[in-house]
Design an enzyme around this catalytic site. Sequence first.
Site, short mmCIF file in Angstrom:
data_model
loop_
_atom_site.label_atom_id
_atom_site.label_comp_id
_atom_site.label_asym_id
_atom_site.label_seq_id
_atom_site.Cartn_x
_atom_site.Cartn_y
_atom_site.Cartn_z
N GLY A 1 -6.64 -6.94 -50.20
CA GLY A 1 -4.91 -7.77 -50.19
C GLY A 1 -5.17 -8.69 -51.16
O GLY A 1 -5.83 -8.78 -52.50
N SER B 1 -3.69 -11.23 -54.34
CA SER B 1 -4.19 -12.20 -55.28
C SER B 1 -3.39 -13.56 -53.74
O SER B 1 -2.41 -13.45 -54.22
CB SER B 1 -3.60 -12.53 -56.32
N GLY B 2 -4.24 -14.41 -53.58
CA GLY B 2 -3.84 -15.54 -52.63
C GLY B 2 -3.92 -15.24 -51.88
O GLY B 2 -3.57 -16.10 -50.48
N SER B 3 -3.88 -14.13 -50.50
CA SER B 3 -4.05 -13.94 -49.73
C SER B 3 -4.69 -14.89 -48.71
O SER B 3 -5.03 -14.67 -47.70
CB SER B 3 -3.97 -12.43 -49.54
N LYS C 1 -9.05 -14.04 -49.41
CA LYS C 1 -10.12 -12.98 -49.33
C LYS C 1 -11.10 -14.20 -50.12
O LYS C 1 -12.19 -14.38 -49.40
CB LYS C 1 -10.06 -12.58 -50.63
N SER C 2 -11.38 -15.24 -50.77
CA SER C 2 -12.50 -15.83 -50.80
C SER C 2 -12.05 -17.06 -50.27
O SER C 2 -13.31 -16.85 -49.87
CB SER C 2 -12.39 -16.51 -52.53
N SER D 1 -8.79 -5.13 -54.91
CA SER D 1 -8.96 -3.22 -54.11
C SER D 1 -7.98 -3.07 -54.12
O SER D 1 -7.64 -2.26 -51.93
CB SER D 1 -9.99 -2.85 -53.18
P1 ADP Z 1 -8.02 -15.05 -52.97
O1 ADP Z 1 -9.23 -14.76 -53.19
O2 ADP Z 1 -7.46 -13.54 -51.81
O3 ADP Z 1 -7.17 -14.09 -54.07
P2 ADP Z 1 -7.85 -17.25 -52.15
O4 ADP Z 1 -8.80 -17.61 -51.59
O5 ADP Z 1 -8.49 -18.03 -53.72
O6 ADP Z 1 -7.21 -16.08 -52.23
O7 ADP Z 1 -6.57 -18.38 -52.00
C1 ADP Z 1 -6.21 -18.54 -50.68
C2 ADP Z 1 -4.96 -19.73 -50.26
O8 ADP Z 1 -4.27 -19.65 -49.38
C3 ADP Z 1 -6.24 -20.76 -50.56
O9 ADP Z 1 -5.51 -22.55 -51.20
C4 ADP Z 1 -6.22 -21.14 -49.21
O10 ADP Z 1 -6.32 -22.68 -48.86
C5 ADP Z 1 -4.90 -20.98 -48.31
N1 ADP Z 1 -5.08 -20.58 -46.90
C6 ADP Z 1 -4.37 -21.02 -46.03
N2 ADP Z 1 -3.61 -20.69 -45.21
C7 ADP Z 1 -5.58 -19.63 -45.20
C8 ADP Z 1 -5.96 -18.76 -44.45
N3 ADP Z 1 -5.40 -18.37 -42.68
N4 ADP Z 1 -6.73 -18.21 -44.68
C9 ADP Z 1 -7.52 -18.80 -45.94
N5 ADP Z 1 -6.11 -18.80 -47.03
C10 ADP Z 1 -5.65 -19.53 -46.59
#
Ligand code: ADP
Length: 200
Positions: free
Chosen positions: A35, A37-39, A41-42, A109
């Site tokens: 997904g 960035s910011g979706s 995943k982590s 990815s």
């Molecule tokens: P990624 O790893 O995809 O780059 P992150 O996990 O670092 O994304 O960041 C996702 C952000 O979205 C976090 O600040 C998280 O708290 C917020 N968020 C809001 N709603 C959700 C949700 N349902 N699932 C995951 N993250 C969420």
Amino acid sequence: MAIVDNIHPIFDRLISREDREKRLGQKSKVLWLTGLSGSGKSTIAQALERKMYNEGFFAQVLDGDNIRTGIGQNLTFSLEDRRENVRRIAEVAKLYMNSGIITLNSFISPTKDIRAFARDIVGSDDFIEIYVNAPVEVCEERDVKGLYKKARAGEIKGFTGIDSPYEAPENPAIEIKTNETTVDEAVDIIFEFVKEHCAL
Ligand code: ADP
């Protein structure tokens, strides 16, 4: 003579994956979170790792940023290097899997080709694609690491979703829409899958 001619793998002499899985009481899989960035995943991977630990599963998060400080530290974000990054991670995930451990792989990815490559390395039956889906505007609004701002300002080139493509999975095993689902709900959805497919 090719280098591989001098390599003699000993996989067949080692304790089998099946034996290790029995010891751990689980079937190992590679859960691959893709997904933007910011979706989320982590965030989801970390919460899921904790939940699985508490419920008696052995799981390990492999996270993009962590990996890039180690085995991927010589790689850029060009599509070619992203592919190489994913190749290394898929190989690492496979090592874990053969040790009976479930990995939660959190990597953008971005292309179908890159994910197909990872699936080929891991093996189709064990590669579980999880699409962590949030619209790019939502991810940009969250801008957890301030990267969208930098990408918009031209300070980062080739940023996925801005000036580098993200191709959504067509047929993921699981899709989580994180702008409609809480983290706990997302974890529960994936954990149901884990119980069904990873419990012995
Ligand atoms: P990624 O790893 O995809 O780059 P992150 O996990 O670092 O994304 O960041 C996702 C952000 O979205 C976090 O600040 C998280 O708290 C917020 N968020 C809001 N709603 C959700 C949700 N349902 N699932 C995951 N993250 C969420």
